[in-house]
Design a protein around this motif. Structure first.
Motif, PDB file in Angstrom:
ATOM      1  N   LYS A   5      43.440  22.345  42.243  1.00  0.00           N
ATOM      2  CA  LYS A   5      42.316  23.584  42.153  1.00  0.00           C
ATOM      3  C   LYS A   5      42.975  24.646  42.756  1.00  0.00           C
ATOM      4  O   LYS A   5      43.641  24.581  43.939  1.00  0.00           O
ATOM      5  CB  LYS A   5      41.164  23.313  42.918  1.00  0.00           C
ATOM      6  N   PHE A   6      43.172  25.916  42.409  1.00  0.00           N
ATOM      7  CA  PHE A   6      43.710  27.075  42.771  1.00  0.00           C
ATOM      8  C   PHE A   6      42.520  28.184  42.909  1.00  0.00           C
ATOM      9  O   PHE A   6      41.594  28.191  42.046  1.00  0.00           O
ATOM     10  CB  PHE A   6      44.685  27.902  41.965  1.00  0.00           C
ATOM     11  N   SER A   7      42.548  29.084  44.120  1.00  0.00           N
ATOM     12  CA  SER A   7      41.845  30.105  44.066  1.00  0.00           C
ATOM     13  C   SER A   7      42.559  31.471  43.544  1.00  0.00           C
ATOM     14  O   SER A   7      43.606  31.361  43.769  1.00  0.00           O
ATOM     15  CB  SER A   7      41.543  30.498  45.426  1.00  0.00           C
ATOM     16  N   VAL A   8      42.062  32.011  42.526  1.00  0.00           N
ATOM     17  CA  VAL A   8      42.555  33.162  42.126  1.00  0.00           C
ATOM     18  C   VAL A   8      41.601  34.478  42.097  1.00  0.00           C
ATOM     19  O   VAL A   8      40.685  34.372  41.542  1.00  0.00           O
ATOM     20  CB  VAL A   8      42.830  33.006  40.607  1.00  0.00           C
ATOM     21  N   PRO A   9      41.827  35.183  43.199  1.00  0.00           N
ATOM     22  CA  PRO A   9      40.996  36.252  43.549  1.00  0.00           C
ATOM     23  C   PRO A   9      40.609  37.291  42.516  1.00  0.00           C
ATOM     24  O   PRO A   9      41.739  37.540  41.864  1.00  0.00           O
ATOM     25  CB  PRO A   9      41.555  36.907  44.745  1.00  0.00           C
ATOM     26  N   ASN A  10      39.467  37.991  42.245  1.00  0.00           N
ATOM     27  CA  ASN A  10      39.005  38.892  41.518  1.00  0.00           C
ATOM     28  C   ASN A  10      39.283  38.581  39.912  1.00  0.00           C
ATOM     29  O   ASN A  10      39.377  39.487  38.946  1.00  0.00           O
ATOM     30  CB  ASN A  10      39.931  40.080  41.806  1.00  0.00           C
ATOM     31  N   LEU A  11      38.838  37.410  39.515  1.00  0.00           N
ATOM     32  CA  LEU A  11      39.043  36.925  38.289  1.00  0.00           C
ATOM     33  C   LEU A  11      37.898  37.765  37.265  1.00  0.00           C
ATOM     34  O   LEU A  11      36.670  37.796  37.891  1.00  0.00           O
ATOM     35  CB  LEU A  11      38.767  35.575  37.905  1.00  0.00           C
ATOM     36  N   LYS A  12      38.144  38.022  36.185  1.00  0.00           N
ATOM     37  CA  LYS A  12      37.073  38.610  35.259  1.00  0.00           C
ATOM     38  C   LYS A  12      36.957  37.754  33.978  1.00  0.00           C
ATOM     39  O   LYS A  12      37.843  36.928  33.630  1.00  0.00           O
ATOM     40  CB  LYS A  12      37.229  40.127  34.972  1.00  0.00           C
ATOM     41  N   LYS A  13      35.773  37.772  33.379  1.00  0.00           N
ATOM     42  CA  LYS A  13      35.845  37.001  31.888  1.00  0.00           C
ATOM     43  C   LYS A  13      36.864  37.231  31.151  1.00  0.00           C
ATOM     44  O   LYS A  13      37.314  36.308  30.543  1.00  0.00           O
ATOM     45  CB  LYS A  13      34.335  37.556  31.444  1.00  0.00           C
ATOM     46  N   GLU A  14      37.310  38.340  31.052  1.00  0.00           N
ATOM     47  CA  GLU A  14      38.539  38.554  30.159  1.00  0.00           C
ATOM     48  C   GLU A  14      39.766  38.028  30.611  1.00  0.00           C
ATOM     49  O   GLU A  14      40.761  37.889  29.812  1.00  0.00           O
ATOM     50  CB  GLU A  14      38.705  40.203  29.774  1.00  0.00           C
TER      51      GLU A  14
END
Length: 73
Positions: A5-14
């Motif tokens: 698992k990675f954390s990817v900040p500020n992800l949006k639906k698109e």
């Protein structure tokens, strides 16, 4: 098969499709789940064909930060 698992900040639906496609292009990836609510990406891969740093680099290459959250799930 291993799952990380990675954390990817500020992800949006698109961002889901863009990230999913980038990660599925990496050799050895079998499954990708992008969760925009938790800002996490879960990758399942064949440990004989791919390496964790390759997936992290693929995320960075498409313009995101990637922080490894856990060892094998």
């Amino acid at each position: 098969m291993i799952t990380h698992k990675f954390s990817v900040p500020n992800l949006k639906k698109e961002d889901e499709q863009k990230l999913g496609e980038a990660l599925l292009d990496v050799w050895g990836v079998r499954n990708v789940k992008v969760n925009t609510q938790t800002n996490e990406v879960i990758i399942s891969y064949d440990e004989d064909a791919g390496a964790l740093h390759d997936f992290q680099q693929a995320i960075i290459d498409v313009g995101y930060e990637a922080h490894k959250l856990e060892n094998e799930l």
